[in-house]
Design a protein around this motif. Structure first.
Motif, PDB file in Angstrom:
ATOM      1  N   ILE A  95      91.834  72.135 102.782  1.00  0.00           N
ATOM      2  CA  ILE A  95      92.144  70.722 102.516  1.00  0.00           C
ATOM      3  C   ILE A  95      93.275  70.611 101.499  1.00  0.00           C
ATOM      4  O   ILE A  95      94.265  69.915 101.729  1.00  0.00           O
ATOM      5  CB  ILE A  95      90.886  69.959 102.063  1.00  0.00           C
ATOM      6  CG1 ILE A  95      89.879  69.919 103.226  1.00  0.00           C
ATOM      7  CG2 ILE A  95      91.250  68.555 101.595  1.00  0.00           C
ATOM      8  CD1 ILE A  95      88.526  69.356 102.874  1.00  0.00           C
ATOM      9  N   LYS A  96      93.142  71.304 100.390  1.00  0.00           N
ATOM     10  CA  LYS A  96      94.169  71.255  99.343  1.00  0.00           C
ATOM     11  C   LYS A  96      95.527  71.712  99.878  1.00  0.00           C
ATOM     12  O   LYS A  96      96.571  71.191  99.479  1.00  0.00           O
ATOM     13  CB  LYS A  96      93.743  72.126  98.164  1.00  0.00           C
ATOM     14  CG  LYS A  96      94.712  72.106  96.996  1.00  0.00           C
ATOM     15  CD  LYS A  96      94.290  73.053  95.914  1.00  0.00           C
ATOM     16  CE  LYS A  96      95.059  74.320  96.062  1.00  0.00           C
ATOM     17  NZ  LYS A  96      95.241  75.110  94.890  1.00  0.00           N
ATOM     18  N   ASN A  97      95.514  72.677 100.787  1.00  0.00           N
ATOM     19  CA  ASN A  97      96.744  73.239 101.330  1.00  0.00           C
ATOM     20  C   ASN A  97      97.159  72.617 102.663  1.00  0.00           C
ATOM     21  O   ASN A  97      98.033  73.144 103.350  1.00  0.00           O
ATOM     22  CB  ASN A  97      96.596  74.751 101.480  1.00  0.00           C
ATOM     23  CG  ASN A  97      96.483  75.429 100.138  1.00  0.00           C
ATOM     24  OD1 ASN A  97      97.338  75.259  99.274  1.00  0.00           O
ATOM     25  ND2 ASN A  97      95.414  76.171  99.927  1.00  0.00           N
ATOM     26  N   CYS A  98      96.558  71.503 103.014  1.00  0.00           N
ATOM     27  CA  CYS A  98      96.874  70.812 104.272  1.00  0.00           C
ATOM     28  C   CYS A  98      98.362  70.451 104.333  1.00  0.00           C
ATOM     29  O   CYS A  98      98.964  70.063 103.327  1.00  0.00           O
ATOM     30  CB  CYS A  98      96.021  69.552 104.382  1.00  0.00           C
ATOM     31  SG  CYS A  98      96.379  68.577 105.859  1.00  0.00           S
ATOM     32  N   VAL A  99      98.917  70.536 105.517  1.00  0.00           N
ATOM     33  CA  VAL A  99     100.338  70.244 105.727  1.00  0.00           C
ATOM     34  C   VAL A  99     100.702  68.823 105.298  1.00  0.00           C
ATOM     35  O   VAL A  99     101.824  68.582 104.833  1.00  0.00           O
ATOM     36  CB  VAL A  99     100.747  70.529 107.195  1.00  0.00           C
ATOM     37  CG1 VAL A  99     100.087  69.532 108.145  1.00  0.00           C
ATOM     38  CG2 VAL A  99     102.247  70.534 107.349  1.00  0.00           C
ATOM     39  N   ILE A 100      99.780  67.896 105.394  1.00  0.00           N
ATOM     40  CA  ILE A 100     100.069  66.510 105.003  1.00  0.00           C
ATOM     41  C   ILE A 100     100.453  66.427 103.524  1.00  0.00           C
ATOM     42  O   ILE A 100     101.320  65.644 103.136  1.00  0.00           O
ATOM     43  CB  ILE A 100      98.891  65.551 105.344  1.00  0.00           C
ATOM     44  CG1 ILE A 100      99.336  64.077 105.218  1.00  0.00           C
ATOM     45  CG2 ILE A 100      97.704  65.765 104.445  1.00  0.00           C
ATOM     46  CD1 ILE A 100     100.145  63.591 106.363  1.00  0.00           C
ATOM     47  N   PHE A 101      99.829  67.245 102.687  1.00  0.00           N
ATOM     48  CA  PHE A 101     100.149  67.232 101.265  1.00  0.00           C
ATOM     49  C   PHE A 101     101.424  68.018 100.954  1.00  0.00           C
ATOM     50  O   PHE A 101     102.045  67.808  99.928  1.00  0.00           O
ATOM     51  CB  PHE A 101      98.976  67.773 100.436  1.00  0.00           C
ATOM     52  CG  PHE A 101      97.719  66.980 100.633  1.00  0.00           C
ATOM     53  CD1 PHE A 101      97.677  65.620 100.363  1.00  0.00           C
ATOM     54  CD2 PHE A 101      96.571  67.583 101.116  1.00  0.00           C
ATOM     55  CE1 PHE A 101      96.529  64.874 100.569  1.00  0.00           C
ATOM     56  CE2 PHE A 101      95.408  66.849 101.319  1.00  0.00           C
ATOM     57  CZ  PHE A 101      95.396  65.497 101.048  1.00  0.00           C
TER      58      PHE A 101
END
Length: 149
Positions: free
Chosen positions: A59-65
């Motif tokens: 989640i923390k490394n999701c492409v959206i972020f």
């Protein structure tokens, strides 16, 4: 008497926006943040002192972020995605806390209101310390607390 933890007052920790992870987890109530040895700085903090599972968090490394200005999962068109649903189910089952509900509350009512609610919910009624979501007791006085969500 002001209660301190990791050099911050309990109120500062519970009101720190940087301790709200992209998934909606309040890192200020996490045992990894509250413990005295090998302290985690929170999901948004430096990865140096974190366990590998937190460094590699999907989640923390999701492409959206990585590719947008988004700071929370609710800002994504796929909200809630499968990764968040999986994490949410685990936390609802084991700890009676919903990441999705946290994110919906942030989106609908704003961060200040969310932090105020978190402060009320996770502050020990005995000493004013912080109740750990994972252990269910106050890290300052050890009092067992029952949290209702």
């Amino acid at each position: 008497m002001e209660i301190k933890h990791k050099g911050k007052s309990i109120m500062e920790s519970l009101n720190d926006i940087s301790l709200i992870a992209p998934c909606g987890m309040n890192c200020g109530i996490c045992m990894a943040y509250l413990r005295d040895k090998n302290k985690c700085p929170g999901c948004r903090g430096d990865d140096f002192h974190k366990a590998v599972t937190r460094v590699k968090c999907k989640i923390k490394n999701c492409v959206i972020f990585q590719t947008s200005e988004a700071k929370y999962c609710f800002e994504c068109e796929k909200f809630p995605c499968d990764n968040l649903k999986h994490l949410d189910k685990r936390y609802r089952t084991k700890y009676n806390m919903s990441m999705v509900k946290n994110l919906e509350n942030i989106k609908n009512f704003g961060m200040i209101t969310f932090l105020g609610t978190e402060n009320l919910k996770w502050t020990c009624s005995e000493c004013g310390g912080t109740i750990c979501i994972h252990k269910g007791y106050c890290y300052s006085c050890g009092k067992k607390n029952s949290i209702t969500y």
